[in-house]
Design an enzyme around this catalytic site. Sequence first.
Site, short mmCIF file in Angstrom:
data_model
loop_
_atom_site.label_atom_id
_atom_site.label_comp_id
_atom_site.label_asym_id
_atom_site.label_seq_id
_atom_site.Cartn_x
_atom_site.Cartn_y
_atom_site.Cartn_z
N ALA A 1 0.86 -1.10 -0.22
CA ALA A 1 -0.06 0.19 -0.01
C ALA A 1 0.83 1.13 0.08
O ALA A 1 1.87 1.26 0.62
CB ALA A 1 -0.82 -0.18 1.12
N CYS B 1 3.23 4.96 -17.31
CA CYS B 1 2.72 3.92 -17.80
C CYS B 1 1.23 3.52 -17.24
O CYS B 1 0.38 3.67 -17.87
CB CYS B 1 3.38 2.74 -17.73
SG CYS B 1 5.11 2.68 -18.81
N LYS C 1 8.15 6.89 -8.04
CA LYS C 1 8.76 5.65 -7.22
C LYS C 1 10.34 5.90 -7.11
O LYS C 1 10.77 6.99 -7.80
CB LYS C 1 8.61 4.39 -7.87
CG LYS C 1 9.18 4.20 -9.27
CD LYS C 1 8.91 2.89 -9.90
CE LYS C 1 9.70 2.54 -11.01
NZ LYS C 1 9.66 1.13 -11.49
N1 LIG Z 1 8.97 4.42 -19.53
C1 LIG Z 1 8.70 3.11 -19.24
O1 LIG Z 1 8.95 2.62 -17.99
C2 LIG Z 1 8.11 2.07 -20.24
C3 LIG Z 1 8.07 0.77 -19.99
C4 LIG Z 1 7.51 0.15 -21.10
C5 LIG Z 1 6.92 0.63 -22.18
N2 LIG Z 1 6.86 2.05 -22.33
C6 LIG Z 1 6.34 2.74 -23.44
O2 LIG Z 1 7.39 2.95 -24.30
C7 LIG Z 1 7.01 4.33 -25.21
C8 LIG Z 1 8.06 5.06 -24.97
O3 LIG Z 1 8.13 5.43 -23.45
P1 LIG Z 1 9.43 6.26 -22.97
O4 LIG Z 1 8.91 6.38 -21.57
O5 LIG Z 1 10.62 5.76 -23.43
O6 LIG Z 1 9.08 7.65 -23.79
P2 LIG Z 1 10.08 8.90 -23.63
O7 LIG Z 1 9.18 10.16 -23.75
O8 LIG Z 1 11.05 9.00 -22.56
O9 LIG Z 1 10.85 8.84 -25.03
C9 LIG Z 1 10.26 8.99 -26.39
C10 LIG Z 1 11.30 9.70 -27.15
O10 LIG Z 1 10.88 9.66 -28.68
C11 LIG Z 1 11.54 10.94 -28.98
N3 LIG Z 1 10.73 11.03 -30.64
C12 LIG Z 1 9.30 11.22 -30.58
N4 LIG Z 1 8.78 11.51 -31.85
C13 LIG Z 1 10.08 11.24 -32.33
C14 LIG Z 1 10.58 11.18 -33.84
N5 LIG Z 1 9.70 11.36 -34.90
N6 LIG Z 1 11.59 11.06 -34.25
C15 LIG Z 1 12.70 10.60 -33.29
N7 LIG Z 1 12.36 10.76 -32.20
C16 LIG Z 1 11.36 10.87 -31.54
C17 LIG Z 1 11.21 11.96 -28.16
O11 LIG Z 1 12.05 12.77 -28.46
C18 LIG Z 1 11.61 11.15 -26.92
O12 LIG Z 1 13.11 11.15 -26.57
C19 LIG Z 1 5.56 4.51 -24.60
O13 LIG Z 1 4.60 3.87 -25.40
C20 LIG Z 1 5.57 3.81 -23.21
O14 LIG Z 1 4.24 3.57 -22.83
C21 LIG Z 1 7.46 2.94 -21.44
#
Ligand SMILES: NC(=O)c1ccc[n+]([C@@H]2O[C@H](COP(=O)([O-])OP(=O)(O)OC[C@H]3O[C@@H](n4cnc5c(N)ncnc54)[C@H](O)[C@@H]3O)[C@@H](O)[C@H]2O)c1
Length: 432
Positions: free
Chosen positions: A255, A263, A324
């Site tokens: 909790a 996410c 977190k």
């Molecule tokens: N963060 C997590 O823990 C996590 C875990 C599992 C899945 N995901 C999923 O993965 C995906 C990415 O998450 P994240 O946290 O890494 O996002 P983030 O925002 O940290 O990174 C995304 C990156 O994409 C870049 N970007 C956007 N458009 C672009 C383009 N046209 N060309 C080049 N670069 C571009 C942005 O500048 C940014 O640096 C999301 O769908 C998220 O739900 C995230």
Amino acid sequence: MKLCMIGTGYVGLVSGVCFSDLGNDVICVDKDLDKINLLKKGQVPIYEPGLSELVVKNYRNKKLKFSTNLKKSIQESDIIFICVGTPTKKGGTSADLSQIYNVAKEISLSINKFKIIITKSTVPVTTGDEIERIISKRNNKNRFSVVSNPEFLREGEAIRDFTYPDRIVIGSNDLKSNRVLKNLYSPLISKGAQYIHTSRRAAELIKYASNAFLATKVTFINEIANLCEKTGINVEDISIGMGLDKRIGSRFLRAGPAYGGSCFPKDTKAITSTANRFKTDLSVIKSVIRSNENRSNLLLSRVYEILNKKIKNKKITFLGVTFKANTDDMRDSSSLSMIPALSKKGAIIRYFDPTGYKKEFEKIKNVSFINNIKKSLIGSDLVIIHTEWNDFKSLNFKQIIKGKKFIIYDMRNIYSPSKIKSQGFKYFSIGR
Ligand SMILES: NC(=O)c1ccc[n+]([C@@H]2O[C@H](COP(=O)([O-])OP(=O)(O)OC[C@H]3O[C@@H](n4cnc5c(N)ncnc54)[C@H](O)[C@@H]3O)[C@@H](O)[C@H]2O)c1
């Protein structure tokens, strides 16, 4: 194999770096020039334990490159991973897929030989179909294959999670791509990861269903904690008693504050929105969202009670503000709603976070960052332990505070109530 990661954020950077460490040639592309320039200097723009060392090692041995040139990077690679953001649409609940579709358009203009195009980003069911449709406007379907390979890593444990995943999910209707990907992931499979090959739509849904289930588990124990507070029960006894049942399991049964991060909040909303689109009511997940949204208010009312409803000019210290521990990610952290609400009521807020100053509070009145745990505590009326960093787990409050004692509200149940109370502090925690 030659890989291109489009989007060098938490997912693209971590998985790109780990793939390069497994011996692949990886180009991490981002449209953010500052980010790419930092990485080229060996500096990592996010806080993730162990990442910096791997970036430097693989960049030096030329297995890892960084670029802003999307077209060239796509053309030089065999496998393209789409790792851009899929945030919630402004003012709505569905996923904003504009970054995904922009990338799909760019890929469609850059295909020079057969490419496997993989969505690692979390995307709603049927997004792969749409990506395929966009790319096939300019390319024959035998020139590319669109696959879903959702990522399950957790921030703060990302390198370990990527390297030793419970499962690798590949959603592809094309057997040739499946073979290539099984080979790419073979070093992880040989270490024990389960490899699941399924349909593209199923892979897309596995990711959302998993996150929604974990969010449900967290919300469930948070609600049980509310009942424990009213009935004089320690919620930790409940977590242990439930968690030992193998059908339930002990993880995600702690909790605490409302779940946050990049996410759970967006993915729970997006899956209900997808279900609405397909005329299905995911009522359990909808109520999880509602319960979680109410949780920060619930904890705030507890803060008001603890301070006898006298908030004005009270000095409140937050230990940790990220959603977190072991991450600098502020996205949807419960501190983002609690701190402004307390400031509005006239509190003077100070915060310490191991990952430093947060621009998110820049414009909030009477909020300041103190770069030292002890200094942030001295003179406080109330200390809120918001995040479970190791840095906060063995503080000797009695030694730090010589004069007036503050109240402690431990939202992570880090400390033993009897031990803290025996030191003369008023102590509150969650569900006990
Ligand atoms: N963060 C997590 O823990 C996590 C875990 C599992 C899945 N995901 C999923 O993965 C995906 C990415 O998450 P994240 O946290 O890494 O996002 P983030 O925002 O940290 O990174 C995304 C990156 O994409 C870049 N970007 C956007 N458009 C672009 C383009 N046209 N060309 C080049 N670069 C571009 C942005 O500048 C940014 O640096 C999301 O769908 C998220 O739900 C995230």
